[in-house]
Design an enzyme around this catalytic site. Structure first.
Site, PDB file in Angstrom:
ATOM      1  N   HIS A  11      -7.675 -14.899  22.438  1.00  0.00           N
ATOM      2  CA  HIS A  11      -9.005 -14.529  21.941  1.00  0.00           C
ATOM      3  C   HIS A  11      -9.025 -13.029  21.651  1.00  0.00           C
ATOM      4  O   HIS A  11      -9.215 -12.226  22.563  1.00  0.00           O
ATOM      5  CB  HIS A  11     -10.081 -14.880  22.979  1.00  0.00           C
ATOM      6  CG  HIS A  11     -11.484 -14.643  22.509  1.00  0.00           C
ATOM      7  ND1 HIS A  11     -12.488 -15.564  22.701  1.00  0.00           N
ATOM      8  CD2 HIS A  11     -12.061 -13.603  21.858  1.00  0.00           C
ATOM      9  CE1 HIS A  11     -13.619 -15.100  22.194  1.00  0.00           C
ATOM     10  NE2 HIS A  11     -13.388 -13.897  21.680  1.00  0.00           N
ATOM     11  N   HIS A  13     -10.387  -9.877  18.729  1.00  0.00           N
ATOM     12  CA  HIS A  13     -11.112  -9.463  17.528  1.00  0.00           C
ATOM     13  C   HIS A  13     -10.330  -8.322  16.912  1.00  0.00           C
ATOM     14  O   HIS A  13     -10.144  -7.285  17.557  1.00  0.00           O
ATOM     15  CB  HIS A  13     -12.523  -8.990  17.879  1.00  0.00           C
ATOM     16  CG  HIS A  13     -13.348 -10.072  18.503  1.00  0.00           C
ATOM     17  ND1 HIS A  13     -14.131 -10.925  17.769  1.00  0.00           N
ATOM     18  CD2 HIS A  13     -13.480 -10.469  19.793  1.00  0.00           C
ATOM     19  CE1 HIS A  13     -14.731 -11.795  18.574  1.00  0.00           C
ATOM     20  NE2 HIS A  13     -14.346 -11.541  19.820  1.00  0.00           N
ATOM     21  N   ARG A  15     -11.076  -7.209  13.635  1.00  0.00           N
ATOM     22  CA  ARG A  15     -11.921  -6.553  12.621  1.00  0.00           C
ATOM     23  C   ARG A  15     -11.155  -6.365  11.317  1.00  0.00           C
ATOM     24  O   ARG A  15     -10.179  -7.034  11.056  1.00  0.00           O
ATOM     25  CB  ARG A  15     -12.453  -5.194  13.119  1.00  0.00           C
ATOM     26  CG  ARG A  15     -12.970  -5.172  14.538  1.00  0.00           C
ATOM     27  CD  ARG A  15     -14.200  -5.971  14.741  1.00  0.00           C
ATOM     28  NE  ARG A  15     -14.810  -5.673  16.025  1.00  0.00           N
ATOM     29  CZ  ARG A  15     -15.527  -6.541  16.725  1.00  0.00           C
ATOM     30  NH1 ARG A  15     -15.721  -7.772  16.289  1.00  0.00           N
ATOM     31  NH2 ARG A  15     -16.071  -6.187  17.868  1.00  0.00           N
ATOM     32  N   LYS A  95     -14.167 -21.952  15.452  1.00  0.00           N
ATOM     33  CA  LYS A  95     -14.937 -21.216  16.462  1.00  0.00           C
ATOM     34  C   LYS A  95     -16.424 -21.412  16.199  1.00  0.00           C
ATOM     35  O   LYS A  95     -16.890 -21.307  15.066  1.00  0.00           O
ATOM     36  CB  LYS A  95     -14.576 -19.721  16.373  1.00  0.00           C
ATOM     37  CG  LYS A  95     -15.385 -18.820  17.278  1.00  0.00           C
ATOM     38  CD  LYS A  95     -14.983 -18.947  18.735  1.00  0.00           C
ATOM     39  CE  LYS A  95     -15.956 -18.266  19.656  1.00  0.00           C
ATOM     40  NZ  LYS A  95     -15.525 -17.003  20.185  1.00  0.00           N
ATOM     41  N   HIS A 132     -18.225 -20.218  21.931  1.00  0.00           N
ATOM     42  CA  HIS A 132     -18.947 -19.141  22.611  1.00  0.00           C
ATOM     43  C   HIS A 132     -20.040 -19.861  23.403  1.00  0.00           C
ATOM     44  O   HIS A 132     -21.042 -20.293  22.835  1.00  0.00           O
ATOM     45  CB  HIS A 132     -19.551 -18.150  21.609  1.00  0.00           C
ATOM     46  CG  HIS A 132     -20.214 -17.009  22.293  1.00  0.00           C
ATOM     47  ND1 HIS A 132     -19.740 -15.726  22.288  1.00  0.00           N
ATOM     48  CD2 HIS A 132     -21.329 -16.981  23.066  1.00  0.00           C
ATOM     49  CE1 HIS A 132     -20.521 -14.948  23.012  1.00  0.00           C
ATOM     50  NE2 HIS A 132     -21.499 -15.687  23.500  1.00  0.00           N
ATOM     51  N   HIS A 170     -14.105 -17.043  27.199  1.00  0.00           N
ATOM     52  CA  HIS A 170     -14.560 -15.924  28.049  1.00  0.00           C
ATOM     53  C   HIS A 170     -15.595 -16.348  29.095  1.00  0.00           C
ATOM     54  O   HIS A 170     -16.732 -15.872  29.097  1.00  0.00           O
ATOM     55  CB  HIS A 170     -15.091 -14.762  27.209  1.00  0.00           C
ATOM     56  CG  HIS A 170     -15.964 -15.128  26.035  1.00  0.00           C
ATOM     57  ND1 HIS A 170     -17.064 -15.936  26.152  1.00  0.00           N
ATOM     58  CD2 HIS A 170     -15.882 -14.795  24.719  1.00  0.00           C
ATOM     59  CE1 HIS A 170     -17.626 -16.065  24.976  1.00  0.00           C
ATOM     60  NE2 HIS A 170     -16.926 -15.388  24.089  1.00  0.00           N
ATOM     61  N   ASP A 242     -10.652 -11.348  24.721  1.00  0.00           N
ATOM     62  CA  ASP A 242     -11.899 -11.043  24.004  1.00  0.00           C
ATOM     63  C   ASP A 242     -11.995  -9.542  23.729  1.00  0.00           C
ATOM     64  O   ASP A 242     -13.078  -8.958  23.742  1.00  0.00           O
ATOM     65  CB  ASP A 242     -13.129 -11.529  24.773  1.00  0.00           C
ATOM     66  CG  ASP A 242     -14.393 -11.473  23.924  1.00  0.00           C
ATOM     67  OD1 ASP A 242     -14.290 -11.326  22.696  1.00  0.00           O
ATOM     68  OD2 ASP A 242     -15.494 -11.557  24.505  1.00  0.00           O
TER      69      ASP A 242
END
Ligand code: NCD
Ligand code: ZN
Length: 338
Positions: A11, A13, A15, A95, A132, A170, A242
């Site tokens: 997991h 990110h 960007r 997701k 999530h 998470h 995360d």
């Protein structure tokens, strides 16, 4: 010295633009495999965006590590397009974000039942669903969002799609740990910061914007249940950092963006935590085996070694464009790659 298989982070990110450059390089240094989240400013809700994001990332990665992609599941997709992209191996998992639960989730779902036709497709084609797991209602306490999600959305999903492979992302509560232990076809990812922090470190003395994330960090009792299950090496719990970089000016501002940028020191923090608890024998389970087994993936049994440096001077900020990113770290000592 400690040697472990080069870990997988299920997991992250990354960007876009300058942040992508930096975040990806840090991931390449520590991981053999990452699962990349789709909540860009314009989320990945069609094949054109998916392909363009893949190309941006792979042009930097140049096949150094294995990168798995996710799509942002909402009603902008056609089911046919999802199946085509999956068959062409353009993405690995879907997701799902509740509307307004977190960064870039404006186009998430309001009522999970509205996405029923997609869940049929995911179940039929064995496409993993990453959740999530927070139920958003402005009547409820934000600290209860995860628990409410288990009772409401997740129970509905499991009842109607029992064969869907689910990752509860998470997790932050004892409720989530118990839920995953008691149910089939579901595993959970755990972040570094939810393992190592609690409401005291987050807001007990002073409010720490760098620890503000979704789901919000919970109290010591919840933290202990996450710690116990991670240390035990239980097969249904694995690492997903995360790691979520935000520019400093957006974190230290009137409003603080949710997200903890943990990649640079995650593995050091996790090693130190397992080492202090005399459970280094379970490090490979948490950082490699469990996640890959859950997703049915092979991984390279290539080891990397770390040595401990006492009282290390950790880098708090790194320059990114004309702003900074804040690195998360917990312990005083550093496990450095050798
Ligand atoms: C993540 C982000 O910034 O993209 N933020 C966070 O607080 N964890 C999104 C997410 O995974 O919730
Ligand atoms: Zn995330």
């Amino acid at each position: 010295m400690i040697s472990i298989y080069k870990p997988s982070d299920f997991h992250v990110h990354l960007r876009e633009g300058e942040i992508l450059n930096q975040a990806l390089k840090e991931n390449i240094a520590y991981f053999q495999k990452i699962l990349v989240m789709p909540n860009l400013k314009k989320p990945i809700t069609n094949s054109k965006r998916l392909i363009s994001y893949r190309n941006q990332i792979e042009s930097i990665n140049k096949n150094k590590i294995k990168i798995f992609f996710t799509i942002y599941l909402n009603s902008e997709w056609s089911t046919k397009e999802i199946v085509n992209c999956y068959k062409n191996k353009l993405f690995f998992a879907a997701k799902l974000y509740p509307k307004n639960a977190t960064t870039n989730s404006k186009t998430g779902f309001s009522d999970i039942k509205d996405l029923t036709k997609y869940f049929y497709i995911l179940e039929k084609h064995n496409i993993p669903l990453c959740l999530h797991g927070e139920s958003i209602s402005y009547q409820d306490d934000p600290f209860d969002r995860e628990k409410k999600f288990l009772e409401k959305e997740l129970s509905w999903l499991r009842k109607h799609f029992p064969n869907l492979k689910i990752t509860l992302e998470h997790i932050t509560t004892k409720d989530a740990v118990d839920y995953v232990k008691e149910n089939k076809n579901i595993s959970a990812s755990i972040t570094t910061h939810h393992l190592l922090e609690n409401t005291n470190s987050f807001l007990g003395d002073s409010l720490k914007p760098e620890l503000f994330c979704k789901p919000i960090i919970k109290n010591r009792n919840h933290q202990i249940s996450l710690q116990k299950i991670a240390l035990s090496g239980h097969k249904n719990f694995f690492f997903g950092s995360d790691s979520a970089p935000h520019y400093k000016k957006l974190k230290f501002n009137n409003e603080c963006c949710a997200g903890v940028y943990s990649t640079k020191y995650s593995i050091s923090n996790i090693i130190e935590f397992f080492s202090l608890n005399k459970k280094t024998k379970n490090l490979n389970k948490f950082l490699s085996l469990n996640g890959n087994t859950h997703y049915g993936l092979d991984f390279l049994k290539k080891e990397i070694s770390f040595k401990k440096i006492k009282n290390y001077k950790f880098q708090k900020l790194s320059k990114c464009g004309d702003d900074f990113l804040c690195h998360y770290n917990h312990f005083k000592d550093y496990w450095s790659k050798i």
